[in-house]
Design a protein around this motif. Structure first.
Motif, PDB file in Angstrom:
ATOM      1  N   ARG A   1       0.795  -1.233   0.000  1.00 22.33           N
ATOM      2  CA  ARG A   1       0.000   0.000   0.000  1.00 22.33           C
ATOM      3  C   ARG A   1       0.823   1.275   0.000  1.00 22.33           C
ATOM      4  O   ARG A   1       0.304   2.367   0.088  1.00 22.33           O
ATOM      5  N   ARG A   2       2.149   1.128  -0.104  1.00 27.55           N
ATOM      6  CA  ARG A   2       3.009   2.302   0.040  1.00 27.55           C
ATOM      7  C   ARG A   2       3.015   3.135  -1.219  1.00 27.55           C
ATOM      8  O   ARG A   2       3.082   2.626  -2.334  1.00 27.55           O
TER       9      ARG A   2
ATOM     10  N   THR B   1       8.254   8.274   2.358  1.00 27.65           N
ATOM     11  CA  THR B   1       6.929   7.670   2.234  1.00 27.65           C
ATOM     12  C   THR B   1       5.878   8.769   2.324  1.00 27.65           C
ATOM     13  O   THR B   1       5.884   9.568   3.250  1.00 27.65           O
ATOM     14  N   VAL B   2       4.983   8.824   1.338  1.00 25.66           N
ATOM     15  CA  VAL B   2       3.995   9.899   1.290  1.00 25.66           C
ATOM     16  C   VAL B   2       2.621   9.409   1.727  1.00 25.66           C
ATOM     17  O   VAL B   2       1.882  10.110   2.399  1.00 25.66           O
ATOM     18  N   SER B   3       2.247   8.173   1.311  1.00 23.66           N
ATOM     19  CA  SER B   3       0.917   7.678   1.668  1.00 23.66           C
ATOM     20  C   SER B   3       1.004   6.196   1.995  1.00 23.66           C
ATOM     21  O   SER B   3       1.844   5.478   1.463  1.00 23.66           O
ATOM     22  N   THR B   4       0.111   5.748   2.887  1.00 21.91           N
ATOM     23  CA  THR B   4       0.113   4.319   3.242  1.00 21.91           C
ATOM     24  C   THR B   4      -1.193   3.647   2.845  1.00 21.91           C
ATOM     25  O   THR B   4      -1.548   2.590   3.361  1.00 21.91           O
ATOM     26  N   ASN B   5      -1.938   4.276   1.946  1.00 20.41           N
ATOM     27  CA  ASN B   5      -3.147   3.599   1.451  1.00 20.41           C
ATOM     28  C   ASN B   5      -3.354   3.891  -0.034  1.00 20.41           C
ATOM     29  O   ASN B   5      -4.457   4.216  -0.475  1.00 20.41           O
ATOM     30  N   PHE B   6      -2.289   3.732  -0.796  1.00 19.57           N
ATOM     31  CA  PHE B   6      -2.328   4.010  -2.220  1.00 19.57           C
ATOM     32  C   PHE B   6      -2.884   2.808  -2.970  1.00 19.57           C
ATOM     33  O   PHE B   6      -2.451   1.673  -2.762  1.00 19.57           O
ATOM     34  N   GLN B   7      -3.879   3.051  -3.870  1.00 23.21           N
ATOM     35  CA  GLN B   7      -4.518   1.948  -4.582  1.00 23.21           C
ATOM     36  C   GLN B   7      -3.666   1.482  -5.756  1.00 23.21           C
ATOM     37  O   GLN B   7      -3.326   2.281  -6.651  1.00 23.21           O
TER      38      GLN B   7
ATOM     39  N   ALA C   1      13.207  -1.873   0.674  1.00 21.24           N
ATOM     40  CA  ALA C   1      13.052  -0.570   1.331  1.00 21.24           C
ATOM     41  C   ALA C   1      11.854   0.216   0.810  1.00 21.24           C
ATOM     42  O   ALA C   1      11.182   0.927   1.567  1.00 21.24           O
ATOM     43  N   VAL C   2      11.546   0.097  -0.498  1.00 22.49           N
ATOM     44  CA  VAL C   2      10.512   0.981  -1.060  1.00 22.49           C
ATOM     45  C   VAL C   2       9.146   0.335  -1.212  1.00 22.49           C
ATOM     46  O   VAL C   2       8.240   0.926  -1.795  1.00 22.49           O
ATOM     47  N   SER C   3       8.959  -0.883  -0.688  1.00 23.68           N
ATOM     48  CA  SER C   3       7.579  -1.410  -0.692  1.00 23.68           C
ATOM     49  C   SER C   3       7.180  -1.872   0.696  1.00 23.68           C
ATOM     50  O   SER C   3       8.029  -2.101   1.563  1.00 23.68           O
ATOM     51  N   GLY C   4       5.867  -1.992   0.892  1.00 24.51           N
ATOM     52  CA  GLY C   4       5.341  -2.431   2.182  1.00 24.51           C
ATOM     53  C   GLY C   4       4.343  -1.420   2.708  1.00 24.51           C
ATOM     54  O   GLY C   4       3.481  -0.949   1.974  1.00 24.51           O
ATOM     55  N   TRP C   5       4.450  -1.098   3.990  1.00 24.44           N
ATOM     56  CA  TRP C   5       3.533  -0.171   4.681  1.00 24.44           C
ATOM     57  C   TRP C   5       2.088  -0.632   4.544  1.00 24.44           C
ATOM     58  O   TRP C   5       1.184   0.155   4.297  1.00 24.44           O
TER      59      TRP C   5
END
Lengths: 205, 235
Positions: A26-27, A34-40, A179-183
């Motif tokens: 969702r990152r 990290t800007v948003s943690t609920n990106f579709q 590092a750049v995926s997850g959240w």
């Protein structure tokens, strides 16, 4: 810095017994921030047809919108739901139209045939080369990690519950090494008569 | 450099008719008869192909043409106009395949061809096509046969059975009596030949009619030998 790694993403689709699953992180980030943690990153193109779009976030949104446009017109003209196989050809065509200035997305498709309920998964590169498999497909910044996880965890003919566990474990473990995926993680389990969505919380970093 | 017209030649008459289309329909009604019948397991197209002189090499030119492996077409009216539409239809069908990797459903090709015909009633410097088309197709997905008619106006109709060209009114009356919903393809071919016979002057042979069938194995134009067999069971 590769343009496909600017925003970061991880998507997996898996085949089960009379069902398919598709999961995404969702990152939304801009390189390290990290800007948003609920990106579709997964989009519903039909009652039992989903596409996951990892890659450059702006193209994720544009490609999803353009595809929805094409699918809508198709369904109005032909008066029927689009098949996953046909949808894949449509995506491939859309991407190849931009062969020399491509959209920076490498889509993953998962769905059930509207008539036969046959499970279908496929993935594609950014210029539309399709790959249809019988087991699982992965795409994103941690694809190596996802391949490793899927190869060890996947087994044929899993039921919807088993499939949910497997795809979740695979995705969570893979994104924890990137590092750049997850959240956060979102999973859709697509069965003949319903789609179940599960939100998972893992390491929020 | 020829100057193109920017205005349409097909314009409304005070009574609300497009006379060019009416005249096109008259051209169709003066053309050689064609018949189409939909059976439970396929569709048959048949047409009269009378040549004015015995010197014509009949088997070199065909009226019944394949558009894709699952769709075939026949016409009544002006042959040269038909050729243009056949070429167009084939290209449209291939464009669809290129995009979807799937054979074009019959209803879709009909819509596209009819759209072309309509454009010629509303574009600058052109006249409507002087043909009515009968399209026969088999849809893989639904596993059903389809029969459609396209008119010079761009209107299209789905039929169970129909006749176009000369004597089409009598042809349709004949079909109304003879048609039944549980007709099979073999019977449909038989009925199609009989319908053509109603308006045929002289002896019907395998060289002066053409028959095409479309079933789950695809579209096929019958060879003169195959036509001869069917004729034998009629005569």
């Amino acid at each position: 810095m590769s343009i496909l790694e600017y925003n970061g993403a991880a998507i997996i689709a898996m085949k089960g017994k009379n069902c398919v699953a598709i999961a995404a992180d969702r990152r939304f980030g801009i390189q390290a921030q990290t800007v948003s943690t609920n990106f579709q990153k997964m989009f519903e193109m039909g009652p039992r047809l989903f596409i996951g779009l990892p890659g450059l976030a702006t193209d994720v949104q544009t490609v999803a919108q353009k595809l929805q446009f094409r699918v809508n017109l198709y369904e109005l003209r032909e008066n029927r739901r689009i098949k996953p196989k046909t949808f894949m050809s449509m995506v491939s065509n859309l991407l190849y139209e931009r062969r020399f200035g491509p959209y920076f997305v490498e889509p993953v498709i998962a769905g059930l045939d509207p008539k036969t309920d046959e499970p279908y998964i496929a993935s594609m590169d950014l210029i539309g080369c399709p790959m249809v498999t019988e087991e699982f497909v992965v795409s994103g910044t941690c694809s190596e990690q996802m391949y490793g996880m899927c190869e060890s965890l996947w087994k044929p003919d899993m039921g919807p519950d088993d499939l949910l566990d497997t795809i979740s474990q695979a995705l969570q473990s893979a994104v924890d090494r990137d590092a750049v995926s997850g959240w956060g993680c979102l999973v859709h389990i697509i069965e003949k008569d319903k789609v179940t969505t599960t939100e998972l919380k893992g390491r929020m970093d | 450099m020829s100057e193109r017209y920017s205005f349409s030649l097909t314009t409304f008459s005070p009574s609300g008719k497009l006379v060019q289309i009416e005249y096109a329909l008259a051209a169709v009604a003066a053309g050689a008869p064609s018949v189409g019948i939909k059976a439970t397991n396929g569709v048959v197209l048949a047409t009269e192909k009378k040549q004015k002189s015995i010197l014509y090499d009949e088997n070199s030119i065909h009226k019944i043409e394949m558009i894709t492996k699952n769709v075939g077409m026949v016409y009544s009216g002006m042959g040269p106009d038909y050729r243009v539409l056949v070429k167009n239809a084939r290209k449209l069908a291939q464009q669809y395949y290129l995009l979807y990797q799937e054979h074009i459903p019959t209803a879709q090709i009909v819509q596209r061809v009819a759209n072309v015909m309509q454009e010629y009633t509303q574009s600058g410097g052109v006249r409507p096509f002087g043909v009515s088309l009968l399209l026969a197709g088999w849809d893989e997905d639904e596993e059903t046969p389809y029969l459609y008619q396209c008119d010079p106006s761009g209107a299209y109709f789905a039929w169970k059975a129909t006749a176009i060209g000369k004597n089409h009114v009598n042809g349709k009356t004949f079909l109304e009596k003879r048609y039944s919903d549980n007709l099979e393809l073999e019977d449909a071919v038989h009925t199609a030949i009989l319908t053509l016979k109603e308006s045929f002057e002289g002896q019907m042979t395998e060289d002066n009619i053409e028959i095409g069938i479309c079933n789950q194995d695809g579209f096929k134009r019958l060879s003169p030998a195959e036509v001869k067999d069917y004729l034998a069971s009629v005569q």
